[in-house]
Design a protein around this motif. Structure first.
Motif, mmCIF file in Angstrom:
data_model
loop_
_atom_site.group_PDB
_atom_site.id
_atom_site.type_symbol
_atom_site.label_atom_id
_atom_site.label_comp_id
_atom_site.label_asym_id
_atom_site.label_seq_id
_atom_site.Cartn_x
_atom_site.Cartn_y
_atom_site.Cartn_z
ATOM 1 N N LEU A 235 0.837 -1.199 0.000
ATOM 2 C CA LEU A 235 0.000 0.000 0.000
ATOM 3 C C LEU A 235 0.874 1.252 0.000
ATOM 4 C CD1 LEU A 235 -2.829 1.267 0.124
ATOM 5 C CD2 LEU A 235 -2.657 1.189 2.619
ATOM 6 N N ASP A 238 2.732 1.900 -3.196
ATOM 7 C CA ASP A 238 1.934 1.259 -4.247
ATOM 8 C C ASP A 238 2.772 0.391 -5.185
ATOM 9 O OD1 ASP A 238 -0.614 0.764 -5.331
ATOM 10 O OD2 ASP A 238 -0.289 2.200 -6.943
ATOM 11 N N HIS A 271 0.074 3.923 8.238
ATOM 12 C CA HIS A 271 -0.661 2.738 7.797
ATOM 13 C C HIS A 271 -0.491 1.619 8.807
ATOM 14 C CE1 HIS A 271 -1.269 4.684 3.931
ATOM 15 N NE2 HIS A 271 0.032 4.913 3.857
ATOM 16 N N GLU A 277 -4.230 -5.852 3.928
ATOM 17 C CA GLU A 277 -4.239 -5.061 2.701
ATOM 18 C C GLU A 277 -3.174 -3.966 2.704
ATOM 19 O OE1 GLU A 277 -7.467 -3.381 5.447
ATOM 20 O OE2 GLU A 277 -6.694 -5.350 4.859
ATOM 21 N N ASP A 280 -0.019 -6.134 1.611
ATOM 22 C CA ASP A 280 -0.206 -6.653 0.253
ATOM 23 C C ASP A 280 -1.627 -6.374 -0.224
ATOM 24 O OD1 ASP A 280 -0.147 -8.021 -2.152
ATOM 25 O OD2 ASP A 280 -0.355 -10.001 -1.225
ATOM 26 N N GLN A 281 -1.773 -5.364 -1.091
ATOM 27 C CA GLN A 281 -3.096 -5.004 -1.613
ATOM 28 C C GLN A 281 -3.735 -6.140 -2.420
ATOM 29 O OE1 GLN A 281 -3.566 -0.805 -3.140
ATOM 30 N NE2 GLN A 281 -1.316 -0.902 -3.158
ATOM 31 N N TRP A 282 -2.899 -6.877 -3.147
ATOM 32 C CA TRP A 282 -3.429 -7.934 -4.011
ATOM 33 C C TRP A 282 -3.929 -9.151 -3.232
ATOM 34 C CZ3 TRP A 282 1.224 -8.111 -7.943
ATOM 35 C CH2 TRP A 282 1.115 -7.035 -8.836
#
Length: 310
Positions: A235, A238, A271, A277, A280-282
């Motif tokens: 995150l 990005d 954060h 998330e 790791d956003q994915w």
């Protein structure tokens, strides 16, 4: 006023020099551009920097130095004067460099005893645009350092070298665990991680794009290189990530698409590192846990407040 422009190279000392050279110039995809007895300079095909990694044979594993660029020799002089006046321990005064590409620079110890070099007027290397599916590093992306007191180290880099805070990772259980620092619009060229001792956390290498990043990740996996975390997308910044261990246990990363910020409007965020998330956003990477974290603590650095011999 910010006088540092970018990250140039990261220099490592290693006991098993031949094995490390085979790794970085082979499966990792760097190009050896110069060498001497027990020293190798490795460039990225897409980068104008003369080299982005230097390997040196030594009985001790250590981080030899981190090198940053400045715009002009006058900026180098100004930084040296600023640091000297502030009581920072200089290893050398500004002068001609005898590494590939030459230039004008000096070295000093940071708060934790790492050797840092600032240079200008280094000759540009002839480089090229990488082709689609060519999965070797385009350039050096960033370096992350372990520090016992990340707030003190962050403040030192802000005060003395003009770095700006981009974002912070924190958790309800551990407090602040990482500060992302920038010296240009790139989200981070440097990050400070909370660790039990002074050491290298990881070195990150930018690939051409998502496709090339995945091809590179796959190539490393097929070679038998141990991947400790990834593939995924963070995150903060990005950027994508695949973390591997080099033959001496240093963590190295393939990444791409690191965020460029509008520095005039950007405000640092905090954060929560305990949220999946955020790491790791994915949701494709293995979950971050204590074992992965310990791998990146690395061994205590043997080079603290000891300048490298070259």
């Amino acid at each position: 006023m910010r006088l540092i422009t970018h990250l140039r190279h990261v220099d490592l000392a290693v006991p098993d020099y031949d094995k490390q050279l085979d790794f970085y110039s082979g499966v990792w995809g760097l190009t050896e551009v110069a060498s001497d007895d027990g020293v190798s300079f490795l460039a990225a095909e897409g980068s104008p920097e003369q080299y982005i990694v230097r390997l040196r044979k030594d009985a001790d594993k250590r981080l030899d130095l981190i090198a940053f660029g400045a715009q002009t020799p006058a900026d180098v002089d100004a930084l040296a004067e600023r640091l000297g006046t502030a009581g920072v321990q200089l290893i050398s005064t500004p002068g001609k460099l005898d590494t590939p590409g030459g230039g004008y620079g000096f070295r000093f110890f940071d708060l934790d005893g790492r050797t840092v070099e600032i240079s200008a007027d280094v000759a540009l290397r002839t480089h090229r645009k990488l082709e689609p599916k060519e999965s070797v590093p385009v350039r050096l992306s960033h370096v992350v350092l372990n520090a016992p007191d990340i707030t003190a180290t962050r403040t030192w880099y802000e005060t003395h070298l003009g770095f700006a805070l981009s974002d912070t990772l924190s958790s309800p259980y551990m407090g602040e665990v990482m500060h992302f620092m920038r010296c240009n619009p790139q989200h981070h060229s440097l990050a400070i991680a909370k660790g039990p001792h002074t050491s290298l956390h990881h070195i990150s290498f930018e690939l051409r794009g998502i496709d090339e990043y995945m091809y590179g990740t796959g190539r490393l996996l097929r070679s038998g290189t141990r991947m400790i975390w990834g593939p995924g997308r963070h995150l903060a910044g990005d950027n994508t990530f695949s973390y591997f261990l080099d033959p001496h246990g240093n963590t190295v990363e393939y990444t791409t698409e690191l965020e460029n910020l509008d520095e005039d409007t950007w405000h640092p965020g905090v954060h929560d590192f305990s949220q999946p998330e955020v790491t790791d956003q994915w949701g494709t990477a293995n979950p971050m846990n204590e074992l992965i974290a310990k791998e990146s603590f690395n061994d205590p650095d043997r080079g603290v407040f000891i300048a490298p011999p070259i």
